[in-house]
Design a protein around this motif. Structure first.
Motif, PDB file in Angstrom:
ATOM      1  N   GLN A 126       0.858  -1.133  -0.077  1.00  8.12           N
ATOM      2  CA  GLN A 126       0.000   0.076   0.038  1.00  8.12           C
ATOM      3  C   GLN A 126       0.870   1.179   0.083  1.00  8.12           C
ATOM      4  O   GLN A 126       1.926   1.472   0.920  1.00  8.12           O
ATOM      5  CB  GLN A 126      -0.931  -0.066   1.241  1.00  8.12           C
ATOM      6  N   TRP A 127       0.603   2.126  -0.857  1.00  6.45           N
ATOM      7  CA  TRP A 127       1.520   3.407  -1.002  1.00  6.45           C
ATOM      8  C   TRP A 127       1.745   4.067  -0.118  1.00  6.45           C
ATOM      9  O   TRP A 127       2.970   4.726   0.373  1.00  6.45           O
ATOM     10  CB  TRP A 127       1.221   3.911  -2.540  1.00  6.45           C
ATOM     11  N   ASP A 128       0.838   4.287   0.771  1.00  4.50           N
ATOM     12  CA  ASP A 128       0.836   5.150   1.951  1.00  4.50           C
ATOM     13  C   ASP A 128       0.785   4.551   3.317  1.00  4.50           C
ATOM     14  O   ASP A 128       0.570   5.141   4.369  1.00  4.50           O
ATOM     15  CB  ASP A 128      -0.679   6.255   1.826  1.00  4.50           C
ATOM     16  N   ASP A 129       1.180   3.273   3.482  1.00  2.00           N
ATOM     17  CA  ASP A 129       1.507   2.604   4.457  1.00  2.00           C
ATOM     18  C   ASP A 129       2.820   3.005   5.193  1.00  2.00           C
ATOM     19  O   ASP A 129       3.930   3.017   4.657  1.00  2.00           O
ATOM     20  CB  ASP A 129       1.555   1.122   4.350  1.00  2.00           C
ATOM     21  N   PRO A 130       2.839   3.609   6.413  1.00  2.00           N
ATOM     22  CA  PRO A 130       3.754   4.195   6.965  1.00  2.00           C
ATOM     23  C   PRO A 130       4.822   3.170   7.614  1.00  2.00           C
ATOM     24  O   PRO A 130       6.262   3.680   7.743  1.00  2.00           O
ATOM     25  CB  PRO A 130       3.525   5.271   8.027  1.00  2.00           C
ATOM     26  N   THR A 131       4.567   1.959   7.560  1.00  3.52           N
ATOM     27  CA  THR A 131       5.209   0.943   8.009  1.00  3.52           C
ATOM     28  C   THR A 131       6.098   0.205   6.912  1.00  3.52           C
ATOM     29  O   THR A 131       7.210  -0.669   7.179  1.00  3.52           O
ATOM     30  CB  THR A 131       4.685  -0.107   8.738  1.00  3.52           C
ATOM     31  N   VAL A 132       5.919   0.670   5.683  1.00  6.94           N
ATOM     32  CA  VAL A 132       6.792  -0.019   4.803  1.00  6.94           C
ATOM     33  C   VAL A 132       8.382   0.439   4.550  1.00  6.94           C
ATOM     34  O   VAL A 132       8.223   1.817   4.796  1.00  6.94           O
ATOM     35  CB  VAL A 132       6.012   0.157   3.504  1.00  6.94           C
ATOM     36  N   ASP A 133       9.207  -0.334   4.522  1.00 10.42           N
ATOM     37  CA  ASP A 133      10.491   0.134   4.350  1.00 10.42           C
ATOM     38  C   ASP A 133      10.874   0.142   2.680  1.00 10.42           C
ATOM     39  O   ASP A 133      11.225  -0.931   2.195  1.00 10.42           O
ATOM     40  CB  ASP A 133      11.485  -0.893   5.125  1.00 10.42           C
ATOM     41  N   TRP A 134      10.546   1.152   2.081  1.00 12.36           N
ATOM     42  CA  TRP A 134      10.858   1.241   0.795  1.00 12.36           C
ATOM     43  C   TRP A 134      12.250   1.054   0.156  1.00 12.36           C
ATOM     44  O   TRP A 134      12.618   0.664  -0.740  1.00 12.36           O
ATOM     45  CB  TRP A 134      10.311   2.470   0.135  1.00 12.36           C
ATOM     46  N   SER A 135      13.079   1.424   1.319  1.00 11.80           N
ATOM     47  CA  SER A 135      14.505   1.224   0.823  1.00 11.80           C
ATOM     48  C   SER A 135      15.068  -0.387   0.624  1.00 11.80           C
ATOM     49  O   SER A 135      16.039  -0.733   0.033  1.00 11.80           O
ATOM     50  CB  SER A 135      15.521   2.108   1.808  1.00 11.80           C
ATOM     51  N   ALA A 136      14.139  -1.105   0.963  1.00 18.22           N
ATOM     52  CA  ALA A 136      14.278  -2.676   1.143  1.00 18.22           C
ATOM     53  C   ALA A 136      14.271  -3.297  -0.343  1.00 18.22           C
ATOM     54  O   ALA A 136      14.543  -4.403  -0.772  1.00 18.22           O
ATOM     55  CB  ALA A 136      13.618  -3.293   2.080  1.00 18.22           C
ATOM     56  N   TYR A 137      13.612  -2.231  -1.316  1.00 14.72           N
ATOM     57  CA  TYR A 137      13.303  -2.776  -2.705  1.00 14.72           C
ATOM     58  C   TYR A 137      14.259  -2.305  -3.593  1.00 14.72           C
ATOM     59  O   TYR A 137      14.696  -1.026  -3.439  1.00 14.72           O
ATOM     60  CB  TYR A 137      11.717  -2.334  -3.001  1.00 14.72           C
ATOM     61  N   ASP A 138      14.338  -3.099  -4.569  1.00 18.66           N
ATOM     62  CA  ASP A 138      15.426  -2.563  -5.635  1.00 18.66           C
ATOM     63  C   ASP A 138      14.525  -1.678  -6.618  1.00 18.66           C
ATOM     64  O   ASP A 138      15.454  -0.664  -7.051  1.00 18.66           O
ATOM     65  CB  ASP A 138      15.876  -3.789  -6.716  1.00 18.66           C
ATOM     66  N   VAL A 139      13.455  -1.779  -6.848  1.00 15.69           N
ATOM     67  CA  VAL A 139      12.498  -0.776  -7.321  1.00 15.69           C
ATOM     68  C   VAL A 139      11.115  -0.672  -6.964  1.00 15.69           C
ATOM     69  O   VAL A 139      10.594  -1.664  -6.616  1.00 15.69           O
ATOM     70  CB  VAL A 139      12.352  -1.167  -8.907  1.00 15.69           C
ATOM     71  N   VAL A 140      10.546   0.333  -6.710  1.00 19.89           N
ATOM     72  CA  VAL A 140       9.212   0.548  -6.438  1.00 19.89           C
ATOM     73  C   VAL A 140       8.295   1.123  -7.849  1.00 19.89           C
ATOM     74  O   VAL A 140       8.697   1.977  -8.363  1.00 19.89           O
ATOM     75  CB  VAL A 140       9.059   1.703  -5.418  1.00 19.89           C
ATOM     76  N   VAL A 141       7.524   0.218  -8.166  1.00 17.99           N
ATOM     77  CA  VAL A 141       6.646   0.284  -9.341  1.00 17.99           C
ATOM     78  C   VAL A 141       5.296   1.030  -8.821  1.00 17.99           C
ATOM     79  O   VAL A 141       4.709   0.236  -8.238  1.00 17.99           O
ATOM     80  CB  VAL A 141       6.357  -0.969 -10.269  1.00 17.99           C
ATOM     81  N   VAL A 142       4.943   2.037  -9.346  1.00 21.20           N
ATOM     82  CA  VAL A 142       3.926   2.795  -9.145  1.00 21.20           C
ATOM     83  C   VAL A 142       2.578   2.196  -9.794  1.00 21.20           C
ATOM     84  O   VAL A 142       2.654   2.249 -11.284  1.00 21.20           O
ATOM     85  CB  VAL A 142       3.775   4.315  -9.453  1.00 21.20           C
ATOM     86  N   ARG A 143       1.717   1.609  -9.588  1.00 22.24           N
ATOM     87  CA  ARG A 143       0.587   0.849 -10.331  1.00 22.24           C
ATOM     88  C   ARG A 143      -0.723   1.363  -9.798  1.00 22.24           C
ATOM     89  O   ARG A 143      -1.259   2.766 -10.155  1.00 22.24           O
ATOM     90  CB  ARG A 143       0.711  -0.509 -10.098  1.00 22.24           C
TER      91      ARG A 143
END
Length: 271
Positions: A37-54
């Motif tokens: 979920q894009w607005d989930d404050p608990t997500v560590d986006w830096s753990a991903y190689d790419v974030v794809v906006v869908r």
């Protein structure tokens, strides 16, 4: 194995019918995909190689928050499509800067052209939200004026009858490579519902449509994982751009057997 986030919005009804097919194709291409979920404050986006906006289809009510999120994610990892693309593309005034033929558009509530039928909408909108279709010039002026009074840029366009016969043609590109095209159901046809907006038929685009789409892509310098270029024809037959969808477009993956694999290949190339 690279790990990529599929950014979506929280939707209890789960209307995103492209997610599972896309994630399956990513796995086939050697990419681990996880829906977030894009607005989930608990997500560590830096753990991903790419974030794809869908399917971030709720961004419209919080565009500033969404763009702030995109810029923050881009500081931590790669974002596709990039934040600068999302910022530009979520405001349809980008059409003025493309340098290609677009649907004739009047950007003010004053001195409207005399057209037989009008479409009036705000420059920041999606899914025909706050959009009207009318033959009443006074009503068109009033709606445009109301949008302007609310601090929104109005777009006033002629309704093109060609969408009822030839229809709208959407060309889909992944990493700037053509994947497939569809004839879309016109959104402002009376009696159509939200479900009709994702119904389409496969279509082979005409050479002049392909040429126009190439010019559109050439005008956008940033990396593009996906691009949907929506075209219509004017009464004289010439193709024009209706919209260039670079933020959260429905990709019509089920209308081309290789479409999901084409998307996965493009993602792998951009890692």
């Amino acid at each position: 194995m690279p790990i990529c986030a599929y950014a979506m919005f929280h939707n209890p009804d789960d209307h995103d019918d492209e997610r599972d097919g896309a994630l399956a194709a990513w796995r086939e291409a050697g990419i681990e995909g996880r829906a977030e979920q894009w607005d989930d404050p608990t997500v560590d986006w830096s753990a991903y190689d790419v974030v794809v906006v869908r399917s971030v289809w709720d961004y419209l009510d919080r565009r500033a928050d969404f763009l702030a999120w995109a810029r923050r994610v881009e500081r931590e990892t790669k974002l596709l499509n990039p934040a600068a693309v999302l910022e530009s593309n979520t405001d349809k005034t980008y059409l003025r800067e493309l340098g290609v033929p677009i649907v004739p558009t009047h950007w003010s509530p004053e001195r409207l052209p005399y057209w037989g039928e009008y479409v009036v909408k705000p420059a920041i909108s999606a899914g025909a939200r706050d959009t009207i279709r009318t033959t009443d010039r006074g009503r068109a002026e009033a709606h445009a004026a109301a949008l302007a009074a609310a601090g929104r840029v109005p777009m006033v366009q002629p309704y093109l009858d060609m969408v009822e016969s030839e229809g709208e043609t959407s060309l889909l590109y992944f990493n700037r490579r053509f994947s497939h095209a569809v004839r879309r159901t016109p959104m402002l046809t009376p009696g159509k519902t939200g479900a009709d907006q994702v119904r389409a038929d496969p279509r082979t685009p005409a050479p002049d449509q392909v040429e126009l789409a190439k010019k559109v892509l050439a005008a956008i310098p940033q990396a593009l994982l996906y691009a949907r270029i929506d075209l219509v024809r004017l009464p004289d037959g010439s193709p024009v751009v209706m919209e260039v969808e670079l933020t959260e477009p429905y990709l019509y993956l089920r209308y081309e057997p290789r479409a999901a694999a084409n998307l996965a290949t493009a993602l792998r190339e951009l890692l």
